[in-house]
Design an enzyme around this catalytic site. Structure first.
Site, PDB file in Angstrom:
ATOM      1  N   ILE A 222       0.898  -1.258  -0.100  1.00 28.76           N
ATOM      2  CA  ILE A 222       0.102  -0.060   0.187  1.00 28.76           C
ATOM      3  C   ILE A 222       0.814   1.283  -0.142  1.00 28.76           C
ATOM      4  O   ILE A 222       0.758   2.287  -0.461  1.00 28.76           O
ATOM      5  CB  ILE A 222      -0.892  -0.099   1.319  1.00 28.76           C
ATOM      6  CG1 ILE A 222      -1.781  -1.110   0.970  1.00 28.76           C
ATOM      7  CG2 ILE A 222      -1.663   1.276   1.235  1.00 28.76           C
ATOM      8  CD1 ILE A 222      -2.661  -1.195   2.384  1.00 28.76           C
ATOM      9  N   ALA A 225       7.845   3.552   2.369  1.00 29.09           N
ATOM     10  CA  ALA A 225       8.858   4.601   2.833  1.00 29.09           C
ATOM     11  C   ALA A 225      10.523   4.182   3.188  1.00 29.09           C
ATOM     12  O   ALA A 225      10.541   3.165   3.062  1.00 29.09           O
ATOM     13  CB  ALA A 225       8.196   5.450   4.243  1.00 29.09           C
ATOM     14  N   SER A 226      11.032   4.973   3.685  1.00 24.32           N
ATOM     15  CA  SER A 226      12.501   4.762   4.127  1.00 24.32           C
ATOM     16  C   SER A 226      12.486   3.511   4.992  1.00 24.32           C
ATOM     17  O   SER A 226      13.548   2.694   4.891  1.00 24.32           O
ATOM     18  CB  SER A 226      13.570   5.879   4.300  1.00 24.32           C
ATOM     19  OG  SER A 226      12.843   6.249   5.384  1.00 24.32           O
ATOM     20  N   VAL A 230       4.160  -1.214   3.941  1.00 24.89           N
ATOM     21  CA  VAL A 230       2.683  -1.548   4.451  1.00 24.89           C
ATOM     22  C   VAL A 230       2.027  -2.343   3.498  1.00 24.89           C
ATOM     23  O   VAL A 230       2.200  -1.997   2.279  1.00 24.89           O
ATOM     24  CB  VAL A 230       1.953  -0.419   4.886  1.00 24.89           C
ATOM     25  CG1 VAL A 230       0.500  -0.762   5.371  1.00 24.89           C
ATOM     26  CG2 VAL A 230       2.563   0.805   5.845  1.00 24.89           C
ATOM     27  N   ASP A 383       1.691  14.320  13.760  1.00 26.32           N
ATOM     28  CA  ASP A 383       1.923  14.247  12.370  1.00 26.32           C
ATOM     29  C   ASP A 383       0.261  14.226  11.694  1.00 26.32           C
ATOM     30  O   ASP A 383       0.183  13.353  11.015  1.00 26.32           O
ATOM     31  CB  ASP A 383       2.724  13.118  12.057  1.00 26.32           C
ATOM     32  CG  ASP A 383       3.343  13.332  10.558  1.00 26.32           C
ATOM     33  OD1 ASP A 383       3.203  14.563  10.168  1.00 26.32           O
ATOM     34  OD2 ASP A 383       3.698  12.223  10.178  1.00 26.32           O
TER      35      ASP A 383
END
Length: 558
Positions: A222, A225-226, A230, A383
């Site tokens: 889905i 990132a680094s 997911v 966030d």
């Protein structure tokens, strides 16, 4: 005229966005003027001029040599004074090196590659500008330490440095303005890891056949990132849809090696230059290290999610808001399995209107839940961008991704509360007092002068131009409609930078959570301008900011 009036009305409604005008005076250049000596009775003989010039040159050389000798003596004296601390430094460095292990050498080689790559970019750019009449641009004068090239270097170095760059961008109270502005562009982009590697990690972590836990796992991620990736899945036992967040292979070792290297550099710099201790350089690095290591320990994130849901239940928000349920039996330090929530971001106005009759009430709910968490929860969500704040299909507000959370002390929140109230009413004296309390350093602050400077900053607040982009993507079985508020993050971040500059001129230093809080408020300001353009979120009676008004609920929670 109508458009101007509309912009003026919008500016009055939007208390959190600063419009800045460039100040050319800030970029003045100093010029060295020639010194002309006047003679009393005419020009001295040419030989005399040469002799005097030779003597003057000798004196200048002597002064330079003496200055260098004095500096060397001062440096030597400082080292002698700190000789007693040398064993502790050596012990600290050895322990750090041992904990780093062989990964440190590998990362060192990768670092050299990254430096050579970005160094090549700098040389190429330098060669294009060196022979121009305009001279060398300011952003190139510090070489790889210039904000632009340092940001590029961080992106090449990968996960740790990308996260460090994002930390710099979110902490205008700690770093120079030009670096904060440049690192706003530090993007967390990473190609997905092959599913075979993800599958291996899942087997290793769960210690059982995957088909005994999950009905299926979608091999297409889905998100990637680094640090993590997911995947969607379904549980075998309950047939519940879930998402699995998996730490990418090698990330933890890389993170430890990188952070240990940064710590070693900070430790040596403080030893060689005791003046740096006043900046708490090692303390800042330790805080960054602790924060980043927490982010790669998914047990901490699971605890944050569960604490937030307990807060929601205890405060009576369970029919209005939700955090995903954590499935502990298939979650570990490197794997987090959570309930899959279905909904739309708070910036998707059309979809929100199809789910609820009044989008404004959705915003009020989100604000009340988030503000309440500042004083009633162990940590607050730090966030709340559109990807992490959704309206769910059942009408509740969904809070997602608790990898970044903040914790606020009662003292900071008390000052923040006064700041917000004064911000909404343009009471600059109260605002100055609140900020002085929050960033207190023991110095005597001239509150009246500070208030005048704050008024200069905030008097030019205007609503940024907001462009709502609706993109429709049709698939055979669904229509996805997404909307985004496109704004200038740099211009919004200018609020922090101007506020920090003025405050530092009065000797104030703010805690990092102040910047985190302000950033979230700016996110909510975006949602307000889209979902409730006539609403002032800090003055609306439906939005509960005051801790005193929430006292009964806090007692219930505790």
């Amino acid at each position: 005229m109508a458009a101007a009036a509309a912009r003026g009305a919008a500016a009055a409604r939007s208390p959190l966005v600063l419009h800045r005008h460039p100040h050319p005076a800030h970029h003045r250049r100093l010029r060295l003027l020639p010194l002309v000596a006047g003679g009393g009775g005419g020009s001295p003989p040419r030989v005399g001029r040469r002799i005097r010039a030779s003597r003057e040159k000798g004196r200048r050389v002597g002064v330079r040599v003496f200055a260098r000798y004095s500096q060397a003596q001062d440096f030597s004296t400082r080292l002698q004074d700190r000789a007693g601390e040398l064993p502790k430094l050596v012990e600290d460095l050895l322990q750090t090196s041992i904990s780093t292990g062989p990964r440190g050498a590998f990362r060192f080689a990768q670092g050299i590659q990254a430096v050579l790559g970005v160094g090549g970019e700098w040389l190429n750019d330098f060669s294009k500008t060196a022979n121009t009449s305009a001279g060398i641009p300011a952003q190139m004068q510090l070489g790889l330490l210039s904000p632009l090239y340092l940001r590029r270097l961080f992106e090449r170095m990968g996960a740790t440095y990308i996260k460090l760059g994002q930390f710099v961008a979110s902490a205008p109270t700690l770093f120079p303005a030009e670096y904060v502005e440049e690192f706003q562009n530090c993007f967390d982009r990473a190609p997905p890891v092959p599913y075979s590697e993800i599958e291996s990690i899942l087997r290793e972590e769960l210690q059982q056949p995957l088909d005994s836990v999950y009905e299926y796992i979608d091999p297409v991620p889905i998100a990637s990132a680094s640090i993590a990736q997911v995947h969607g899945a379904r549980l075998k036992s309950s047939q519940k849809d879930v998402v699995i967040k998996v730490l990418k292979p090698g990330i933890e070792d890389t993170l430890v090696a990188d952070l240990n290297f940064i710590y070693v550099v900070a430790r040596i710099l403080e030893f060689l230059n005791p003046e740096l201790q006043r900046t708490s350089l090692v303390g800042i690095v330790k805080d960054i290290k602790e924060s980043m290591l927490e982010e790669v320990d998914f047990r901490k994130e699971a605890t944050n999610i569960e604490a937030f849901q307990r807060y929601i239940d205890a405060m009576g928000f369970d029919r209005q808001a939700k955090a995903p349920f954590v499935y502990r039996h298939c979650s570990t330090k490197r794997v987090l399995t959570m309930e899959r929530l279905y909904g739309v971001p708070l910036t998707d106005l059309d979809s929100i209107r199809s789910l609820v009759p009044d989008p404004e009430l959705t915003l009020v709910t989100a604000l009340n839940v988030w503000f309440g968490s500042l004083i009633s929860c162990e940590s607050f969500h730090a966030d709340v961008h559109a990807g992490n704040l959704w309206l769910l299909r059942d009408g509740r507000v969904g809070f997602l991704d608790f990898g970044i959370v903040g914790r606020i002390s009662p003292r900071t929140w008390a000052a923040m509360e006064v700041f917000l109230a004064s911000f909404a009413t343009d009471d600059y004296n109260a605002m100055a007092s609140a900020l002085s309390e929050m960033g207190a350093t023991g110095n005597d602050i001239n509150v009246n002068e500070f208030a005048k400077d704050l008024e200069k900053i905030f008097s030019s607040i205007q609503d940024l131009d907001t462009e709502v982009i609706v993109a429709t993507a049709r698939t055979p079985d669904a229509t996805a409609v997404s909307a985004n508020v496109v704004v200038d993050d740099r211009q919004m971040n200018a609020l922090f930078l101007d506020l920090v500059r003025v405050s530092e001129s009065y000797g104030l230093k703010f805690p990092r959570e102040f910047a985190l809080l302000m950033k979230q408020l700016l996110y909510f300001d975006r949602y307000t301008r889209l979902l409730a353009p006539s609403m002032n979120m800090l003055r609306d009676e439906r939005v509960n900011i005051s801790s005193r008004q929430q006292a009964r609920r806090v007692d219930r929670f505790q």
